[in-house]
Design an enzyme around this catalytic site. Structure first.
Site, mmCIF file in Angstrom:
data_model
loop_
_atom_site.group_PDB
_atom_site.id
_atom_site.type_symbol
_atom_site.label_atom_id
_atom_site.label_comp_id
_atom_site.label_asym_id
_atom_site.label_seq_id
_atom_site.Cartn_x
_atom_site.Cartn_y
_atom_site.Cartn_z
ATOM 1 N N GLU A 1 1.065 -1.149 -0.181
ATOM 2 C CA GLU A 1 0.308 -0.290 -0.199
ATOM 3 C C GLU A 1 0.541 1.216 0.100
ATOM 4 O OE1 GLU A 1 -2.579 -3.043 2.878
ATOM 5 O OE2 GLU A 1 0.263 -2.093 2.296
ATOM 6 N N ASP B 1 20.642 -39.141 -7.681
ATOM 7 C CA ASP B 1 20.355 -38.677 -9.094
ATOM 8 C C ASP B 1 21.585 -36.958 -8.647
ATOM 9 O OD1 ASP B 1 18.504 -39.457 -10.159
ATOM 10 O OD2 ASP B 1 17.204 -38.492 -9.722
#
Length: 327
Positions: A55, A203
């Site tokens: 704001e 991995d």
């Protein structure tokens, strides 16, 4: 029901809020747009480390032109002062706005309803919506406030017959370049990323963000294991330990299958992203572990699709848990 014009501008405001993630953490990623006579006078989103708030940024941009205008904001303006400045409800009240349209109320008890009341007390017209896009943009903050844990997105890349890789466990590329780039974008929106111990061992994933200009957005890495985490990694001994990541708001879980099953079985998946390739493996590791494969990108029981899109040659399906009420 929210008028169509207000709904459209709140949608635009919610889309703007993504610019605040994850840099605004631990503050919510809020956005605001100031509009008069169809012209955008100011816009803003929560800055890095939380200040200025959305704001304040939008009002500074609009300046005196904000008088008589409408502000659209995804979250109720905060009502509590801090050592870093006045509340958003106060500065919004002082700006001379005619109207404020709010996407959702703030569950933080320091504000909850107080920001809205402060604006109404000085004569500003306030509309409060239960706006789906605003709530989605604030999912991490709302989950943290409601469930005392981060919002969890589980991501899986699967073959057309629902497997994440061959039964050997050998690394394999399932999806194409465009889908993998999209995953990097999703990583850049999270504060934490989690894989299982087997995925880490087999991995050796980097789990970083490798998109130009976003390399500094790589989330903190965690492994789901009862053993030790390697240097540079955090550890979660169980899915429930995701609560220990607070005050983080967004956690991205990349699997593999055992980790996916563990988070699903614990009821800790708030959003499921399944990237489905057009080719089949014939046999392999079921995407959801013992809960089964994800043939054609289908979810496990209890999830409903909320979005689907093509990304290159692959299909991304997005699911959320079904909401069940008492009969």
């Amino acid at each position: 029901m929210l008028p169509a014009d207000d709904a459209r501008w709140l949608d635009a405001t919610a889309a703007l809020a993504i610019r605040a993630r994850p840099a605004s953490a631990p503050n919510p990623a809020v956005a605001a747009i100031i509009l008069k006579s169809g012209i955008v006078l100011g816009r803003g989103w929560t800055a890095a480390s939380g200040r200025p708030h959305a704001e304040a940024a939008a009002l500074k941009q609009a300046g005196q032109a904000a008088r008589g205008a409408t502000m659209y904001v995804t979250l109720e303006p905060c009502a509590h002062r801090s050592e870093r400045g006045p509340s958003c409800a106060e500065i919004t009240a002082e700006a001379g706005l005619a109207r404020v349209v709010i996407g959702c109320t703030d569950p933080d008890l320091r504000t909850n309803g107080k920001g809205i009341q402060h604006l109404r007390d000085i004569g500003i017209a306030v509309e409060v919506a239960d706006h789906a896009a605003s709530r989605a943009s604030l999912a991490g903050f709302l989950t943290r406030e409601d469930k005392q844990r981060p919002h969890v997105t589980l991501k899986l890349a699967v073959s057309a017959d629902g497997f994440i890789g061959p039964t050997s466990g050998a690394p394999v590329t399932i999806t194409g370049d465009a889908a993998r780039a999209h995953v990097h974008r999703q990583r850049a929106l999270a504060e934490a990323i989690v894989v299982g111990g087997a995925t880490l061992r087999n991995d050796a994933p980097r789990l970083d963000v490798r998109l130009p200009g976003l390399e500094d957005r790589s989330p903190k890495r965690f492994v789901l294991t009862r053993g030790e985490a390697p240097e540079g990694w955090g550890k979660l001994a169980s899915p429930q330990d995701v609560a220990s990541l607070l005050p983080m708001q967004f956690c991205y879980v990349e699997g593999g299958a055992a980790t996916a099953e563990a988070f699903l079985s614990a009821g800790l998946v708030d959003e499921l992203h399944v990237y489905c390739a057009p080719h089949s493996l014939g046999r392999g590791i079921p995407a959801y572990g013992n809960l089964g494969p994800a043939a054609e990108g289908a979810p496990p029981p209890g999830f409903s699709r909320v979005d689907q899109r093509r990304i290159g040659g692959d299909t991304l399906s997005i699911y959320r848990p079904e909401i069940t009420g008492e009969s």
